[in-house]
Structure formats: C-alpha cells, structure tokens
Write a protein that holds these residues in place. Structure first.
Motif, PDB file in Angstrom:
ATOM      1  N   CYS A  40       0.837  -1.202   0.000  1.00  0.00           N
ATOM      2  CA  CYS A  40       0.000   0.000   0.000  1.00  0.00           C
ATOM      3  C   CYS A  40       0.870   1.250   0.000  1.00  0.00           C
ATOM      4  O   CYS A  40       2.023   1.212   0.396  1.00  0.00           O
ATOM      5  N   TRP A  44      -5.161   5.289  -3.556  1.00  0.00           N
ATOM      6  CA  TRP A  44      -6.171   4.232  -3.409  1.00  0.00           C
ATOM      7  C   TRP A  44      -5.822   3.065  -4.310  1.00  0.00           C
ATOM      8  O   TRP A  44      -5.507   3.252  -5.485  1.00  0.00           O
ATOM      9  N   ARG A  45      -5.824   1.858  -3.752  1.00  0.00           N
ATOM     10  CA  ARG A  45      -5.528   0.614  -4.488  1.00  0.00           C
ATOM     11  C   ARG A  45      -6.634  -0.387  -4.197  1.00  0.00           C
ATOM     12  O   ARG A  45      -7.075  -0.524  -3.051  1.00  0.00           O
ATOM     13  N   LYS A  46      -7.064  -1.103  -5.217  1.00  0.00           N
ATOM     14  CA  LYS A  46      -8.049  -2.164  -5.015  1.00  0.00           C
ATOM     15  C   LYS A  46      -7.487  -3.177  -4.029  1.00  0.00           C
ATOM     16  O   LYS A  46      -6.315  -3.563  -4.113  1.00  0.00           O
ATOM     17  N   SER A  85     -10.033   2.923   4.152  1.00  0.00           N
ATOM     18  CA  SER A  85     -10.730   2.154   3.122  1.00  0.00           C
ATOM     19  C   SER A  85     -11.906   2.936   2.570  1.00  0.00           C
ATOM     20  O   SER A  85     -12.413   3.866   3.202  1.00  0.00           O
ATOM     21  N   SER A  95     -13.539  -2.693  -3.222  1.00  0.00           N
ATOM     22  CA  SER A  95     -13.034  -1.861  -2.133  1.00  0.00           C
ATOM     23  C   SER A  95     -11.602  -1.464  -2.419  1.00  0.00           C
ATOM     24  O   SER A  95     -10.897  -2.131  -3.179  1.00  0.00           O
ATOM     25  N   GLU A  96     -11.211  -0.371  -1.817  1.00  0.00           N
ATOM     26  CA  GLU A  96      -9.871   0.154  -1.995  1.00  0.00           C
ATOM     27  C   GLU A  96      -9.308   0.552  -0.637  1.00  0.00           C
ATOM     28  O   GLU A  96     -10.063   0.881   0.286  1.00  0.00           O
ATOM     29  N   ARG A  98      -5.674   2.557   1.291  1.00  0.00           N
ATOM     30  CA  ARG A  98      -4.427   3.323   1.186  1.00  0.00           C
ATOM     31  C   ARG A  98      -3.889   3.497   2.597  1.00  0.00           C
ATOM     32  O   ARG A  98      -4.604   3.276   3.585  1.00  0.00           O
TER      33      ARG A  98
END
Length: 107
Positions: A40, A44-46, A85, A95-96, A98
């Motif tokens: 992370c 924002w990352r899936k 999230s 959902s993502e 960070r």
C-alpha cells in the motif's frame, strides 16, 4: 444498483484452509501484515490488487491459504487505523485501501 450488489461477498475459507490458518504462528501473521502494508501507499488501491501483490511477496508463504484470508487481514489493518478504506471490504474487488493519511502538523 451497482455490480457489487449482485456479486456475493468473498468466499469464506473451507475447513482445510481454516486448519492451515489456525496453524499460522504469530510471526507469520506479522510477516503477512507487513507485506500487505508494503503493498500500500498513499494512493487508493483495489484490495484485490494489494492482496495479489502481497501473496506473491510473502516469505515462506504457506500454500493453501486463500486470498480471502489476506483480504480479511487488510480489513484488520483498517480496523486498527493503519489503512483507510472505501467501498465494501467484504468484496475485495469493490473496495480500496491506502495508507492512513496523517493530518498536517501531526507527528
């Protein structure tokens, strides 16, 4: 209605996977959490992407531990305030996460 409302939540581990999960040592869980955190950043990352990247980097990875377990560990990191999230954490594709952003002026 969004696509996520039609897709079921991520699958729960089967009995064999639950036995492997229960056998994980504290240091293995710490290593999993560390690799998830390293996957992370401030963007924002899936969750599915974070889990996939992390699973490929875990030293001495125990085979047979499903991706849903790693997604649940991500949810735990969110609950502990280490990650932020958005979306539905019960569905890793929807959902993502960070790294938690610290307010300006905090130490």
């Amino acid at each position: 209605m969004s696509d996520s409302q039609y897709e079921p939540a991520d699958a729960a581990p089967d009995e064999a996977a639950l036995k492997r999960i229960a056998a994980l040592r504290p240091e293995q869980l710490q290593a999993i959490d560390a690799v998830l955190m390293n996957a992370c950043d401030g963007q924002w990352r899936k969750v599915a992407s974070v889990v996939g990247r992390a699973m490929g980097c875990i030293p001495d990875r125990v085979p047979g531990i499903p991706d849903g377990f790693y997604a649940a560990r991500v949810s735990g990191l969110v609950a502990r305030g280490l990650l932020e999230s958005q979306g539905d954490l019960s569905r890793m594709r929807y959902s993502e996460v960070r790294l938690t952003m610290k307010p300006a002026g905090s130490v």
